[in-house]
Design a protein around this motif. Structure first.
Motif, PDB file in Angstrom:
ATOM      1  N   ILE A   1       0.865  -1.177   0.000  1.00  0.00           N
ATOM      2  CA  ILE A   1       0.000   0.000   0.000  1.00  0.00           C
ATOM      3  C   ILE A   1       0.901   1.226   0.000  1.00  0.00           C
ATOM      4  N   SER A   2       0.404   2.304  -0.580  1.00  0.00           N
ATOM      5  CA  SER A   2       1.221   3.519  -0.710  1.00  0.00           C
ATOM      6  C   SER A   2       1.200   4.366   0.560  1.00  0.00           C
ATOM      7  N   TRP A   3       0.187   4.158   1.422  1.00  0.00           N
ATOM      8  CA  TRP A   3      -0.075   4.954   2.624  1.00  0.00           C
ATOM      9  C   TRP A   3      -0.559   6.362   2.292  1.00  0.00           C
ATOM     10  N   LYS A   4      -0.843   6.641   1.002  1.00  0.00           N
ATOM     11  CA  LYS A   4      -1.405   7.939   0.628  1.00  0.00           C
ATOM     12  C   LYS A   4      -2.880   8.028   1.027  1.00  0.00           C
ATOM     13  N   LEU A   5      -3.614   6.929   0.850  1.00  0.00           N
ATOM     14  CA  LEU A   5      -5.035   6.947   1.187  1.00  0.00           C
ATOM     15  C   LEU A   5      -5.259   7.090   2.697  1.00  0.00           C
TER      16      LEU A   5
END
Length: 457
Positions: free
Chosen positions: A242-246
């Motif tokens: 996961i990018s951790w942006k969301l």
């Protein structure tokens, strides 16, 4: 970001308060070592444990591996994704701005984020922070897992939910809501005119000496960062990317366990908020009909064997975590685990076991199985729902049972007291009555509030 509740309908069955003496630091350390050893006997990568008394660190230990590929051990300096524990920090950041006169909790969110998808509803900043806004949570979308891999902008994230109808009229129900906390992070950015990560670094983490803490995304180089893992076929594998942006302000902070002890100590000693704002942060939410929910502002509430507790949980990206504070006992416990599988040992259960040892409490007593009155069987039976999914409660053979539609999870709820039921040692459902029937099932784990399921039928 999403919280996973095994069996969904449960929480702590408490034993009586013991009169045992508090353990010495050595005795407590030995008990923590034993608990960690037992935990690592199952497929778990690593664990970081930190305990403070009266604001002073008494235990800070690492167990297992931070990174399996390179044989890097967990130490007290290991940084973890703390996931939704970030919500506790975000709520305090917003309240700090309130204390400074830069915003008001009863302001409509469109005052700061005009593009917020309110669909004509009046939504306050307060309702963002206590999960009563009714805004559709993007983690409930069918493609939520794929969205978490993407590097989405604020505009794109709001686009995911802009046409989604509200779950309920703001203030009338409680439903865990990542979209709401994402928007709260945007409110901070609009008020401070700074990117959220930069603001909390300069105005919160640095002043408090939280040198490991940051808003961290997948492409960033974060020293001492643990890798996240899951289980497949009984073996550990790398967690899905996961990018951790969301998660953003709602769940993308990284920190060590000891820095979270510093955070709690700073809250308790007035270095973050005024006394009134801290009290508000830790006050149960009251819905429009008077129902009380054991969730304040970014803060879960509860009690363990009569000892008041508060804190937050967090999970996602191969991590599961909890931090808990027992304010009357001046005790704080942080458990960070780089193992995201729902079937792995729960950090909340680990924290409860350490708390009992630290507070000198007796071991958990045997779960009761009291007879269930027929009237209670009828009053509690029904269908309930929350962001964790639906559950059916029904009577059969003189007992109260639960069933989760769509899978094989079911079981018997054992009566502990009037309208209070347990499914095992650590989980409990407390039913809230109105008009002669249950309207809510409040779910606790290890004494800490986790979920509020409202009756749908």
């Amino acid at each position: 970001m999403r919280r996973v509740i095994a069996g969904t309908i449960v929480v702590c069955v408490c034993s009586g308060i013991a009169a045992a003496q508090l353990p010495t630091t050595t005795e407590l350390g030995n008990r923590v070592d034993a608990i960690a050893k037992q935990t690592l006997s199952r497929p778990v990568a690593g664990i970081s444990v930190a305990v403070a008394r009266d604001g002073q660190v008494v235990i800070a230990r690492g167990y297992g591996m931070a990174n399996l590929e390179h044989s890097v051990a967990v130490t007290p300096e290991t940084v973890f994704h703390i996931a939704s524990i970030s919500k506790n920090i975000l709520a305090a950041v917003v309240l700090q701005l309130v204390d400074e006169g830069k915003l008001r909790l009863d302001d409509d969110i469109t005052k700061y984020v005009p593009e917020a998808p309110t669909l004509g509803h009046h939504v306050t900043v307060w309702q963002l922070l206590n999960h009563t806004s009714g805004i559709y949570s993007f983690t409930s979308l069918p493609d939520a897992a794929n969205n978490e891999r993407l590097e989405l902008t604020h505009e794109q994230v709001l686009g995911l939910i802009k046409d989604k109808p509200f779950e309920f009229e703001p203030g009338t129900r409680w439903r865990y809501d990542n979209s709401a906390f994402y928007i709260a992070g945007m409110v901070v950015e609009r008020v401070t005119k700074q990117e959220y990560g930069a603001y909390v670094r300069e105005h919160v983490f640095k002043p408090l000496g939280m040198s490991s803490a940051s808003l961290c995304y997948a492409r960033m180089v974060v020293p001492h960062l643990a890798s996240g893992y899951e289980v497949e076929g009984g073996a550990l594998i790398n967690a899905a990317f996961i990018s951790w942006k969301l998660p953003f302000a709602a769940g993308a902070i990284c920190a060590t366990a000891t820095d979270l002890l510093k955070w709690e100590a700073a809250l308790d000693t007035g270095r973050v908020l005024t006394r009134s704002s801290l009290a508000l942060m830790r006050t149960p939410t009251t819905l429009a009909d008077g129902t009380k929910i054991d969730y304040g502002l970014g803060t879960r509430l509860g009690s363990l064997d009569g000892h008041r507790m508060l804190g937050h949980t967090g999970s996602g990206g191969g991590f599961r975590n909890v931090f808990e504070s027992f304010p009357d006992d001046h005790l704080t416990i942080v458990i960070l685990v780089n193992m995201g599988d729902a079937e792995s040992p729960s950090p909340v259960a680990i924290a409860a076991e350490i708390a009992r040892a630290a507070l000198g409490l007796a071991k958990k007593s045997t779960v009761l199985d009291l007879p269930v009155p027929n009237a209670e069987l009828a009053a509690l039976s029904g269908k309930y729902d929350s962001d964790e999914g639906p559950v059916e409660i029904f009577a059969y053979d003189g007992k109260l049972h639960f069933r989760i539609p769509g899978n094989k999870t079911d079981g018997v709820l054992r009566r502990q007291a009037e309208n209070v039921y347990a499914i095992n040692d650590n989980t409990e459902a407390r039913f809230v009555m109105s008009g002669g029937r249950a309207e809510w099932s409040m779910v606790y784990f290890g004494g800490l509030f986790l979920d509020a399921k409202y009756r749908t039928r």
